[in-house]
Motif scaffolding. Sequence first.
Motif, PDB file in Angstrom:
ATOM      1  N   HIS A 110       0.824  -1.213   0.000  1.00 19.07           N
ATOM      2  CA  HIS A 110       0.000   0.000   0.000  1.00 19.07           C
ATOM      3  C   HIS A 110       0.864   1.271   0.000  1.00 19.07           C
ATOM      4  O   HIS A 110       1.922   1.312   0.644  1.00 19.07           O
ATOM      5  N   HIS A 113       2.687   2.790   2.821  1.00 16.74           N
ATOM      6  CA  HIS A 113       3.732   1.951   3.413  1.00 16.74           C
ATOM      7  C   HIS A 113       4.998   1.910   2.558  1.00 16.74           C
ATOM      8  O   HIS A 113       6.078   1.620   3.056  1.00 16.74           O
ATOM      9  N   HIS A 168      -5.038  -8.619   5.249  1.00 18.49           N
ATOM     10  CA  HIS A 168      -5.228  -7.202   4.897  1.00 18.49           C
ATOM     11  C   HIS A 168      -4.932  -7.036   3.410  1.00 18.49           C
ATOM     12  O   HIS A 168      -5.726  -6.485   2.650  1.00 18.49           O
ATOM     13  N   ASP A 187      -0.034  -3.451   8.925  1.00 18.77           N
ATOM     14  CA  ASP A 187      -1.492  -3.301   9.004  1.00 18.77           C
ATOM     15  C   ASP A 187      -2.183  -4.632   9.282  1.00 18.77           C
ATOM     16  O   ASP A 187      -3.353  -4.813   8.948  1.00 18.77           O
TER      17      ASP A 187
HETATM   18 ZN   LIG Z   1      -2.416  -1.231   4.256  1.00 20.59          ZN
END
Ligand SMILES: [Zn+2]
Length: 315
Positions: A110, A113, A168, A187
């Motif tokens: 993501h 990140h 996730h 996460d």
């Molecule tokens: Zn994430």
Amino acid sequence: MAMRRGDWRHSAVAAAITARALTQRSHVLLRASSTSASSEGMGSSACVALQNAGLEVELVQCLSDNYCPIFHHAASNVTFVMDTPEASSIAAALKKKGWTLTHILNTHYHDDHVGGNMDLKAQFPGVQIVGHRSSEGEAIPGVDLEVCEGDEVQCGALRARVLEVGGHTASHIAYFFEEVPMALTGDCLFTLGCGRVFTGDFVRMQASLGKLRALPDETVVFCSHEYTAANADFAVKVEPQNVALQARREAVQRLRSARQATVPTLLGYEKATNPFLRWDVPAVQQAAGGLADAAQVFTAIRRWKDTGNPPAARL
Ligand SMILES: [Zn+2]
């Protein structure tokens, strides 16, 4: 200041966490001292373990609610981060400390990140970017070392074991430093919560959380977001009678009203209070609508958090 395994719950000698959350994009300082008790159940006890491992930590606030912990191990002259939400605030914190970034340990793809990966690599050409194996649509920008379950990552004298904790995202990984002990959970596991299920699935997410739950109670847990106050509010809906949770929620409220971080935490506290690690507790099973299967209980609780609608009781 040495603590025996299992002592942390009752230790009168605990380090204080001094977290100065100033403004957005400022960084939070973790500083150990020997003056205050660990009754808050958050970072105070965690600091002792980090200090004993020779780790200095800067918790950098990034974007709206991300944390980027920077770890410096002076004995082996390495500096590593969990993820890179944005380059500028991380680079500023590194510059202020005079540290050279040596490793980026990415947990998943993501943007909040990996967004700083390429900029930081340009500024620190010697940096090694570690991430999960590329999979469809989940590539880690600039990755130098692709890892999977059971691989070991060496950061100077420190060694991290890679845990695959998909859910996730499909390819999310965590890093477990057994000698500290410390887990970087991204996460997947949050303080008093867990990440939403996006490109993974609920069954895998529960299995991943089970993998993290199996780590020792004294494991220091760094997650990537400051969601704890909202997580605590939800957790008491699931388990209103959990006395440890009630006390913890009050501690969270005190910390947040003082603009202090609730990251890191200790895994033992999570096992006792985090509803997403408690699928086998009768009160949680009841709250899940009378289910017993671990994945089903987890799924019901996670969907409750996602939708705001509690599970219907089973007849
Ligand atoms: Zn994430």
